[in-house]
Write an enzyme that holds these catalytic residues in place. Structure first.
Site, PDB file in Angstrom:
ATOM      1  N   ASP A  29       1.245  -1.775   0.087  1.00 59.10           N
ATOM      2  CA  ASP A  29       0.224   0.045  -0.205  1.00 59.10           C
ATOM      3  C   ASP A  29       0.570   1.184  -0.196  1.00 59.10           C
ATOM      4  O   ASP A  29       2.004   1.036   0.427  1.00 59.10           O
ATOM      5  CB  ASP A  29      -0.803   0.326   1.098  1.00 59.10           C
ATOM      6  CG  ASP A  29      -2.312   0.878   0.768  1.00 59.10           C
ATOM      7  OD1 ASP A  29      -2.202   1.507  -0.283  1.00 59.10           O
ATOM      8  OD2 ASP A  29      -3.125   0.918   2.227  1.00 59.10           O
ATOM      9  N   GLY A  30      -0.132   2.134  -0.269  1.00 57.77           N
ATOM     10  CA  GLY A  30       0.348   3.341  -0.672  1.00 57.77           C
ATOM     11  C   GLY A  30       1.439   4.233  -1.519  1.00 57.77           C
ATOM     12  O   GLY A  30       2.335   5.642  -1.442  1.00 57.77           O
ATOM     13  N   ARG A  33      -0.245   7.292  -2.576  1.00 59.54           N
ATOM     14  CA  ARG A  33       0.321   9.109  -1.271  1.00 59.54           C
ATOM     15  C   ARG A  33       1.931   9.159  -1.817  1.00 59.54           C
ATOM     16  O   ARG A  33       2.569  10.070  -1.806  1.00 59.54           O
ATOM     17  CB  ARG A  33       0.246   8.291  -0.050  1.00 59.54           C
ATOM     18  CG  ARG A  33      -1.348   8.511   0.356  1.00 59.54           C
ATOM     19  CD  ARG A  33      -1.292   7.722   1.698  1.00 59.54           C
ATOM     20  NE  ARG A  33      -1.858   6.319   1.554  1.00 59.54           N
ATOM     21  CZ  ARG A  33      -2.211   5.598   2.564  1.00 59.54           C
ATOM     22  NH1 ARG A  33      -1.492   5.660   3.747  1.00 59.54           N
ATOM     23  NH2 ARG A  33      -2.034   4.176   1.978  1.00 59.54           N
ATOM     24  N   TRP A  34       2.317   8.003  -2.109  1.00 59.88           N
ATOM     25  CA  TRP A  34       3.848   8.357  -2.393  1.00 59.88           C
ATOM     26  C   TRP A  34       4.479   9.278  -3.187  1.00 59.88           C
ATOM     27  O   TRP A  34       4.966  10.211  -3.752  1.00 59.88           O
ATOM     28  CB  TRP A  34       5.063   6.658  -2.069  1.00 59.88           C
ATOM     29  CG  TRP A  34       6.710   6.649  -2.835  1.00 59.88           C
ATOM     30  CD1 TRP A  34       7.450   6.616  -0.965  1.00 59.88           C
ATOM     31  CD2 TRP A  34       6.704   7.030  -3.865  1.00 59.88           C
ATOM     32  NE1 TRP A  34       8.649   6.205  -2.129  1.00 59.88           N
ATOM     33  CE2 TRP A  34       7.910   6.936  -3.210  1.00 59.88           C
ATOM     34  CE3 TRP A  34       6.661   7.432  -5.298  1.00 59.88           C
ATOM     35  CZ2 TRP A  34       9.600   6.968  -4.626  1.00 59.88           C
ATOM     36  CZ3 TRP A  34       7.400   7.105  -6.228  1.00 59.88           C
ATOM     37  CH2 TRP A  34       8.914   6.740  -5.242  1.00 59.88           C
ATOM     38  N   ARG A  42      -0.085   9.399  -9.708  1.00 63.17           N
ATOM     39  CA  ARG A  42       0.113   8.340  -9.091  1.00 63.17           C
ATOM     40  C   ARG A  42       0.460   6.691  -9.331  1.00 63.17           C
ATOM     41  O   ARG A  42       1.534   5.854  -9.169  1.00 63.17           O
ATOM     42  CB  ARG A  42      -1.979   7.752  -8.551  1.00 63.17           C
ATOM     43  CG  ARG A  42      -2.069   9.024  -7.737  1.00 63.17           C
ATOM     44  CD  ARG A  42      -3.726   8.561  -7.734  1.00 63.17           C
ATOM     45  NE  ARG A  42      -4.097   6.892  -7.380  1.00 63.17           N
ATOM     46  CZ  ARG A  42      -3.896   6.659  -5.624  1.00 63.17           C
ATOM     47  NH1 ARG A  42      -3.491   7.539  -5.022  1.00 63.17           N
ATOM     48  NH2 ARG A  42      -3.878   5.653  -6.026  1.00 63.17           N
ATOM     49  N   HIS A  46       3.436   3.391  -8.906  1.00 61.26           N
ATOM     50  CA  HIS A  46       3.108   1.861  -9.215  1.00 61.26           C
ATOM     51  C   HIS A  46       4.118   1.729  -9.778  1.00 61.26           C
ATOM     52  O   HIS A  46       4.439   0.331  -9.631  1.00 61.26           O
ATOM     53  CB  HIS A  46       1.702   1.482  -9.756  1.00 61.26           C
ATOM     54  CG  HIS A  46       0.399   2.323  -8.629  1.00 61.26           C
ATOM     55  ND1 HIS A  46       0.009   2.393  -7.801  1.00 61.26           N
ATOM     56  CD2 HIS A  46      -0.743   2.863  -9.446  1.00 61.26           C
ATOM     57  CE1 HIS A  46      -1.189   2.183  -7.648  1.00 61.26           C
ATOM     58  NE2 HIS A  46      -1.966   3.007  -8.398  1.00 61.26           N
ATOM     59  N   THR A  75     -10.597  -6.622  -6.350  1.00 66.53           N
ATOM     60  CA  THR A  75     -11.409  -7.112  -7.015  1.00 66.53           C
ATOM     61  C   THR A  75     -11.928  -6.060  -7.222  1.00 66.53           C
ATOM     62  O   THR A  75     -12.908  -5.707  -8.050  1.00 66.53           O
ATOM     63  CB  THR A  75     -12.922  -7.760  -6.749  1.00 66.53           C
ATOM     64  OG1 THR A  75     -12.587  -8.301  -5.500  1.00 66.53           O
ATOM     65  CG2 THR A  75     -12.122  -9.657  -7.605  1.00 66.53           C
ATOM     66  N   ASN A  77     -10.275  -2.677  -6.437  1.00 62.74           N
ATOM     67  CA  ASN A  77      -9.711  -1.460  -7.860  1.00 62.74           C
ATOM     68  C   ASN A  77      -9.655  -1.671  -9.317  1.00 62.74           C
ATOM     69  O   ASN A  77      -9.443  -0.465  -9.875  1.00 62.74           O
ATOM     70  CB  ASN A  77      -7.612  -2.933  -7.914  1.00 62.74           C
ATOM     71  CG  ASN A  77      -7.486  -1.830  -6.683  1.00 62.74           C
ATOM     72  OD1 ASN A  77      -6.453  -2.851  -6.081  1.00 62.74           O
ATOM     73  ND2 ASN A  77      -7.509  -1.468  -6.071  1.00 62.74           N
ATOM     74  N   ARG A 195       2.082  -5.182   6.013  1.00 68.25           N
ATOM     75  CA  ARG A 195       0.996  -4.133   5.282  1.00 68.25           C
ATOM     76  C   ARG A 195       1.361  -2.882   5.236  1.00 68.25           C
ATOM     77  O   ARG A 195       1.837  -2.558   7.076  1.00 68.25           O
ATOM     78  CB  ARG A 195      -0.470  -3.574   5.713  1.00 68.25           C
ATOM     79  CG  ARG A 195      -1.490  -3.144   4.684  1.00 68.25           C
ATOM     80  CD  ARG A 195      -2.507  -2.358   4.857  1.00 68.25           C
ATOM     81  NE  ARG A 195      -3.459  -2.128   3.954  1.00 68.25           N
ATOM     82  CZ  ARG A 195      -4.815  -1.881   4.040  1.00 68.25           C
ATOM     83  NH1 ARG A 195      -5.650  -2.347   3.548  1.00 68.25           N
ATOM     84  NH2 ARG A 195      -4.745  -0.902   2.718  1.00 68.25           N
ATOM     85  N   SER A 203      -8.747  -6.273   4.139  1.00 67.61           N
ATOM     86  CA  SER A 203      -9.220  -5.155   2.882  1.00 67.61           C
ATOM     87  C   SER A 203      -9.678  -6.708   1.731  1.00 67.61           C
ATOM     88  O   SER A 203      -8.482  -6.736   0.857  1.00 67.61           O
ATOM     89  CB  SER A 203      -7.567  -4.772   1.813  1.00 67.61           C
ATOM     90  OG  SER A 203      -7.935  -3.822   2.490  1.00 67.61           O
TER      91      SER A 203
HETATM   92  C1  FPP Z   1      -1.743  -0.054  -3.192  1.00 66.16           C
HETATM   93  O1  FPP Z   1      -1.674   1.621  -3.170  1.00 66.16           O
HETATM   94  C2  FPP Z   1      -1.482  -0.229  -4.531  1.00 66.16           C
HETATM   95  C3  FPP Z   1      -1.293  -0.816  -5.350  1.00 66.16           C
HETATM   96  C4  FPP Z   1      -3.496  -0.614  -5.287  1.00 66.16           C
HETATM   97  C5  FPP Z   1      -1.482  -1.513  -6.331  1.00 66.16           C
HETATM   98  C6  FPP Z   1      -0.248  -2.064  -6.293  1.00 66.16           C
HETATM   99  C7  FPP Z   1       0.912  -2.886  -8.292  1.00 66.16           C
HETATM  100  C8  FPP Z   1       2.102  -2.453  -8.090  1.00 66.16           C
HETATM  101  C9  FPP Z   1       2.916  -2.100  -6.689  1.00 66.16           C
HETATM  102  C10 FPP Z   1       2.256  -2.671  -9.338  1.00 66.16           C
HETATM  103  C11 FPP Z   1       2.739  -4.710  -9.598  1.00 66.16           C
HETATM  104  C12 FPP Z   1       3.441  -5.451  -8.968  1.00 66.16           C
HETATM  105  C13 FPP Z   1       3.689  -6.400  -9.334  1.00 66.16           C
HETATM  106  C14 FPP Z   1       3.905  -7.554  -8.819  1.00 66.16           C
HETATM  107  C15 FPP Z   1       4.511  -6.196 -10.898  1.00 66.16           C
HETATM  108  P1  FPP Z   1      -2.401   2.383  -3.421  1.00 66.16           P
HETATM  109  O2  FPP Z   1      -2.735   2.849  -4.967  1.00 66.16           O
HETATM  110  O3  FPP Z   1      -3.880   2.461  -2.970  1.00 66.16           O
HETATM  111  O4  FPP Z   1      -2.183   4.209  -3.035  1.00 66.16           O
HETATM  112  P2  FPP Z   1      -2.693   5.505  -2.136  1.00 66.16           P
HETATM  113  O5  FPP Z   1      -2.743   4.396  -0.801  1.00 66.16           O
HETATM  114  O6  FPP Z   1      -1.112   5.972  -1.470  1.00 66.16           O
HETATM  115  O7  FPP Z   1      -3.829   5.706  -2.651  1.00 66.16           O
END
Ligand code: FPP
Length: 249
Positions: A29-30, A33-34, A42, A46, A75, A77, A195, A203
């Site tokens: 997660d994050g 925000r990062w 955003r 990723h 599911t 997202n 997490r 979640s």
């Molecule tokens: C949560 O952060 C992260 C995700 C929903 C996507 C995770 C996917 C990857 C790291 C890329 C693909 C992975 C592989 C294994 C190749 P968020 O977007 O919810 O962040 P936030 O809470 O700060 O908004």
């Protein structure tokens, strides 16, 4: 539950053996925000997150972790803006294509858990190809959860068991029937769930499999996660007492 012990390098001095969890699951997660903190979109988070996923897989294998499961796309997202969903799918597409050679070389077995039928045909094909090419690899099992929801997985498991006629006699329905029809069939339950980025909830991740797992939450955002952070989580795990509902002897 099986554990693997590892020794920290310490100039030859003897150090207490620490238990390395056999299976670690991570809610990454994050990313958003990062990226936002750095004035970036955003999707930049990723992209960085996908790089970290690759590195952590190697670190986990080096530490002796036998299974690593990452939550890449839930599911839920799909409800994100179309551009973000599309960027995530492109990252996953790229990952499947570029991982074939690397995972073969590094003896990594890749499996995707989740409902793959909702993914684009080309992504399904790349997943199939990667899963098949790495099926006999043994160093570490790497599960990527895509279009994954814990409730959805349990519902699909029940449907599959029912289609096989295994639910007609209620007296024969037990944990094993469900377990054997989950996407994770044959993979031991996670010992440790991590997490990142502060939230303390699961979640809809691995609802069945996390029944007795230890949970570790860190404020670090996923793009800042690294081997030292993974080791911190393992150290915390080593201070937990796992009783599985029983008493300490
Ligand atoms: C949560 O952060 C992260 C995700 C929903 C996507 C995770 C996917 C990857 C790291 C890329 C693909 C992975 C592989 C294994 C190749 P968020 O977007 O919810 O962040 P936030 O809470 O700060 O908004």
């Amino acid at each position: 539950m099986s554990f693997f012990t590892g020794k920290a390098a310490n100039n030859g001095e003897s150090v207490p053996e620490r238990i390395i969890p056999a299976h670690v699951a991570i809610i990454m997660d994050g990313n958003g925000r990062w990226a936002k903190k750095r004035g970036m979109p955003r999707t930049f988070g990723h992209t960085q997150g996908a790089r970290v996923a690759e590195t952590i897989l190697e670190d986990a294998a080096d530490l002796g972790i036998r299974y690593l499961t990452l939550y890449a796309f839930s599911t839920e997202n799909w409800s994100r803006p179309e551009a973000e969903v599309s960027a995530l799918m492109n990252l996953l597409r790229k990952y499947m294509k570029t991982s074939l050679e690397r995972c073969s070389r590094n003896n990594v077995r890749v499996r995707v858990i989740g409902d793959k039928s909702m993914l684009s045909k080309d992504l399904q094909e790349s997943i199939e190809e990667l899963e098949q090419a790495t099926a006999s690899n043994t160093r570490i099992g790497f599960q990527i959860a895509i279009n994954y929801g814990g409730r959805d997985e349990i519902v699909r498991a029940i449907k599959r068991a029912s289609q096989e006629g295994l639910l007609s006699d209620p007296s024969k329905i037990d944990d094993t029937v469900i377990n054997d029809h989950l996407d994770t069939a044959g993979i031991p339950d996670p010992d440790l769930l991590i997490r990142t980025c502060g939230e303390q909830r699961i979640s809809n991740f691995l609802l069945w499999q996390l029944a007795y797992s230890e949970f570790y939450f860190t404020d670090k955002a996923w793009p800042d996660f690294n081997k030292a952070e993974l080791e911190k989580a393992i150290d915390a795990f080593n201070h937990r007492e796992r009783r599985y509902g029983g008493l300490t002897v």
